[in-house]
Scaffold this motif. Structure first.
Motif, PDB file in Angstrom:
ATOM      1  N   HIS A   1     -10.192   5.797   2.906  1.00 20.46           N
ATOM      2  CA  HIS A   1      -8.948   5.138   3.311  1.00 20.46           C
ATOM      3  C   HIS A   1      -8.906   4.914   4.821  1.00 20.46           C
ATOM      4  O   HIS A   1      -9.565   5.633   5.587  1.00 20.46           O
ATOM      5  CB  HIS A   1      -7.740   5.979   2.897  1.00 20.46           C
ATOM      6  CG  HIS A   1      -7.653   6.244   1.423  1.00 20.46           C
ATOM      7  ND1 HIS A   1      -7.694   5.247   0.474  1.00 20.46           N
ATOM      8  CD2 HIS A   1      -7.533   7.406   0.735  1.00 20.46           C
ATOM      9  CE1 HIS A   1      -7.597   5.775  -0.732  1.00 20.46           C
ATOM     10  NE2 HIS A   1      -7.511   7.087  -0.607  1.00 20.46           N
TER      11      HIS A   1
ATOM     12  N   TYR B   1       4.215  -1.352   2.918  1.00 17.54           N
ATOM     13  CA  TYR B   1       4.181  -0.122   2.127  1.00 17.54           C
ATOM     14  C   TYR B   1       5.290  -0.078   1.091  1.00 17.54           C
ATOM     15  O   TYR B   1       6.416  -0.478   1.343  1.00 17.54           O
ATOM     16  CB  TYR B   1       4.291   1.105   3.037  1.00 17.54           C
ATOM     17  CG  TYR B   1       3.165   1.152   4.038  1.00 17.54           C
ATOM     18  CD1 TYR B   1       1.852   1.378   3.608  1.00 17.54           C
ATOM     19  CD2 TYR B   1       3.385   0.930   5.386  1.00 17.54           C
ATOM     20  CE1 TYR B   1       0.805   1.385   4.511  1.00 17.54           C
ATOM     21  CE2 TYR B   1       2.337   0.941   6.291  1.00 17.54           C
ATOM     22  CZ  TYR B   1       1.056   1.169   5.849  1.00 17.54           C
ATOM     23  OH  TYR B   1       0.025   1.170   6.737  1.00 17.54           O
TER      24      TYR B   1
ATOM     25  N   LEU C   1      -5.439  12.603  -2.616  1.00 17.98           N
ATOM     26  CA  LEU C   1      -5.683  11.370  -1.863  1.00 17.98           C
ATOM     27  C   LEU C   1      -6.958  10.671  -2.322  1.00 17.98           C
ATOM     28  O   LEU C   1      -7.004   9.440  -2.400  1.00 17.98           O
ATOM     29  CB  LEU C   1      -5.828  11.706  -0.373  1.00 17.98           C
ATOM     30  CG  LEU C   1      -4.658  11.396   0.516  1.00 17.98           C
ATOM     31  CD1 LEU C   1      -4.859  12.022   1.881  1.00 17.98           C
ATOM     32  CD2 LEU C   1      -4.398   9.931   0.626  1.00 17.98           C
TER      33      LEU C   1
ATOM     34  N   ARG D   1       0.831  -1.190   0.000  1.00 13.51           N
ATOM     35  CA  ARG D   1       0.000   0.000   0.000  1.00 13.51           C
ATOM     36  C   ARG D   1       0.875   1.253   0.000  1.00 13.51           C
ATOM     37  O   ARG D   1       2.070   1.189   0.233  1.00 13.51           O
ATOM     38  CB  ARG D   1      -0.916  -0.019   1.229  1.00 13.51           C
ATOM     39  CG  ARG D   1      -1.831  -1.242   1.264  1.00 13.51           C
ATOM     40  CD  ARG D   1      -2.631  -1.340   2.553  1.00 13.51           C
ATOM     41  NE  ARG D   1      -3.568  -0.249   2.728  1.00 13.51           N
ATOM     42  CZ  ARG D   1      -4.740  -0.131   2.108  1.00 13.51           C
ATOM     43  NH1 ARG D   1      -5.130  -1.047   1.248  1.00 13.51           N
ATOM     44  NH2 ARG D   1      -5.533   0.894   2.351  1.00 13.51           N
ATOM     45  N   LEU D   2       0.231   2.374  -0.229  1.00 14.99           N
ATOM     46  CA  LEU D   2       0.862   3.682  -0.117  1.00 14.99           C
ATOM     47  C   LEU D   2       0.555   4.202   1.285  1.00 14.99           C
ATOM     48  O   LEU D   2      -0.604   4.187   1.708  1.00 14.99           O
ATOM     49  CB  LEU D   2       0.292   4.631  -1.182  1.00 14.99           C
ATOM     50  CG  LEU D   2       0.778   6.074  -1.147  1.00 14.99           C
ATOM     51  CD1 LEU D   2       2.175   6.170  -1.735  1.00 14.99           C
ATOM     52  CD2 LEU D   2      -0.170   6.969  -1.925  1.00 14.99           C
TER      53      LEU D   2
ATOM     54  N   LEU E   1      -6.685   8.157  -5.230  1.00 16.95           N
ATOM     55  CA  LEU E   1      -5.791   7.005  -5.101  1.00 16.95           C
ATOM     56  C   LEU E   1      -6.474   5.821  -4.433  1.00 16.95           C
ATOM     57  O   LEU E   1      -7.431   5.989  -3.683  1.00 16.95           O
ATOM     58  CB  LEU E   1      -4.548   7.404  -4.294  1.00 16.95           C
ATOM     59  CG  LEU E   1      -3.725   8.556  -4.864  1.00 16.95           C
ATOM     60  CD1 LEU E   1      -2.647   8.977  -3.879  1.00 16.95           C
ATOM     61  CD2 LEU E   1      -3.114   8.163  -6.198  1.00 16.95           C
TER      62      LEU E   1
ATOM     63  N   VAL F   1      -4.467   3.082   0.090  1.00 14.13           N
ATOM     64  CA  VAL F   1      -3.726   4.076   0.863  1.00 14.13           C
ATOM     65  C   VAL F   1      -4.116   3.960   2.332  1.00 14.13           C
ATOM     66  O   VAL F   1      -5.289   3.787   2.665  1.00 14.13           O
ATOM     67  CB  VAL F   1      -4.042   5.514   0.371  1.00 14.13           C
ATOM     68  CG1 VAL F   1      -3.286   6.549   1.195  1.00 14.13           C
ATOM     69  CG2 VAL F   1      -3.729   5.668  -1.109  1.00 14.13           C
ATOM     70  N   ASP F   2      -3.122   4.066   3.199  1.00  8.95           N
ATOM     71  CA  ASP F   2      -3.346   4.243   4.629  1.00  8.95           C
ATOM     72  C   ASP F   2      -2.908   5.657   4.971  1.00  8.95           C
ATOM     73  O   ASP F   2      -1.819   6.088   4.562  1.00  8.95           O
ATOM     74  CB  ASP F   2      -2.547   3.243   5.458  1.00  8.95           C
ATOM     75  CG  ASP F   2      -3.067   1.821   5.328  1.00  8.95           C
ATOM     76  OD1 ASP F   2      -4.211   1.638   4.879  1.00  8.95           O
ATOM     77  OD2 ASP F   2      -2.311   0.887   5.676  1.00  8.95           O
TER      78      ASP F   2
ATOM     79  N   TRP G   1       0.421   7.528   3.562  1.00 11.25           N
ATOM     80  CA  TRP G   1       0.355   8.983   3.372  1.00 11.25           C
ATOM     81  C   TRP G   1       0.181   9.628   4.748  1.00 11.25           C
ATOM     82  O   TRP G   1      -0.796   9.381   5.439  1.00 11.25           O
ATOM     83  CB  TRP G   1      -0.828   9.341   2.489  1.00 11.25           C
ATOM     84  CG  TRP G   1      -0.917  10.796   2.088  1.00 11.25           C
ATOM     85  CD1 TRP G   1      -0.899  11.884   2.913  1.00 11.25           C
ATOM     86  CD2 TRP G   1      -1.046  11.306   0.760  1.00 11.25           C
ATOM     87  NE1 TRP G   1      -1.005  13.038   2.184  1.00 11.25           N
ATOM     88  CE2 TRP G   1      -1.099  12.709   0.857  1.00 11.25           C
ATOM     89  CE3 TRP G   1      -1.131  10.712  -0.493  1.00 11.25           C
ATOM     90  CZ2 TRP G   1      -1.235  13.530  -0.251  1.00 11.25           C
ATOM     91  CZ3 TRP G   1      -1.270  11.532  -1.595  1.00 11.25           C
ATOM     92  CH2 TRP G   1      -1.316  12.929  -1.478  1.00 11.25           C
TER      93      TRP G   1
END
Length: 183
Positions: free
Chosen positions: A59, A80, A27, A8-9, A30, A33-34, A11
Motif C-alpha cells: 500500500h 476515501y 492491512l 480508497r480506505l 485489504l 488502502v493508503d 488507514w
C-alpha cells in the motif's frame, strides 16, 4: 468527487505496539488502502521489527513529515470512503476526544468527520487490564487509567465513529463497511 469504485480506505497507525502485528496482518488482506503513519508509528514499526511486514502490504504510505498535514486534503477530494485508525494510543484518543488536530493522524480524524467519512477506531485502552506486545516479542500487563477509558467512551459517542476493542471486532467492522460501500 470520487465514486465508490474508485474511493480508497485510509488507514492511520499511531505509536502503539498493542496489536500492531495483528493490525498489519489485517492491512495485508485489504486492497485500495493508503496508510498514514504518525511520527511515533514510524519509529515503533522499526523498533518492533515490522518494517518488512508494512512494506509487504504494497500500500501507499504517507508519513507525518509536514506541518500542514497535506494528505488530509484528499478527504475533501472524496478519495476515501472510510478512515481506520489502528492501533490508537491513549495520547491520540485523548486528542481526538477533545477536538485536537495537531498531527497527521488527529487531522485525518478531524477532516474525516468534517467530510462525513465514517471512522473505525481500534483503541489500545479499552479495558481496566490488558496484555500488550512489547518489543522483542515480550508481552506486558497494562492497566489503563480511568481517564484513558473515559476518553475512549467519549470518542465512541462521536458521530460517524465506531470504536472497537479487539482485532476480531476491527476486522468485522471493516468488512461490514466494505460491504456497505459495494452496494
Amino acid at each position: 468527487m470520487e465514486n465508490s469504485e474508485t474511493q480508497r480506505l485510509a488507514w492511520a497507525i499511531t505509536g502503539s505496539g498493542h496489536y500492531l502485528r495483528e493490525s498489519l496482518a489485517v492491512l495485508a488482506t485489504l486492497e485500495n488502502v493508503d496508510i498514514f503513519l504518525s511520527k511515533a508509528a514510524s519509529e515503533i514499526i522499526k523498533q518492533y521489527g515490522f518494517q518488512a511486514q508494512l512494506d509487504a502490504t504494497g500500500h501507499r504510505v504517507y508519513q507525518d513529515k509536514t506541518a500542514s498535514s497535506v494528505p488530509v486534503e484528499l478527504f475533501y477530494e472524496g478519495k476515501y470512503h472510510t478512515l481506520v485508525i489502528a492501533p490508537v494510543t491513549s495520547n491520540t484518543i485523548a486528542k481526538m476526544a477533545y477536538g485536537f488536530s495537531d498531527s497527521l493522524v488527529t487531522n485525518l480524524y478531524a477532516q474525516a468527520g468534517k467530510t462525513r467519512v465514517p471512522s473505525i477506531i481500534f483503541a489500545c485502552d479499552t479495558a481496566p487490564e490488558l496484555e500488550s506486545e512489547a518489543p522483542r516479542d515480550n508481552v506486558v500487563k497494562v492497566y489503563p487509567r480511568k481517564i484513558d477509558l473515559d476518553n475512549v467512551a467519549k470518542l465512541a459517542d462521536f458521530e460517524a465513529t465506531q470504536v472497537v476493542a479487539d482485532i476480531a471486532a476491527l476486522t468485522h467492522a471493516i468488512h461490514v463497511r466494505l460491504n456497505e460501500i459495494c452496494k
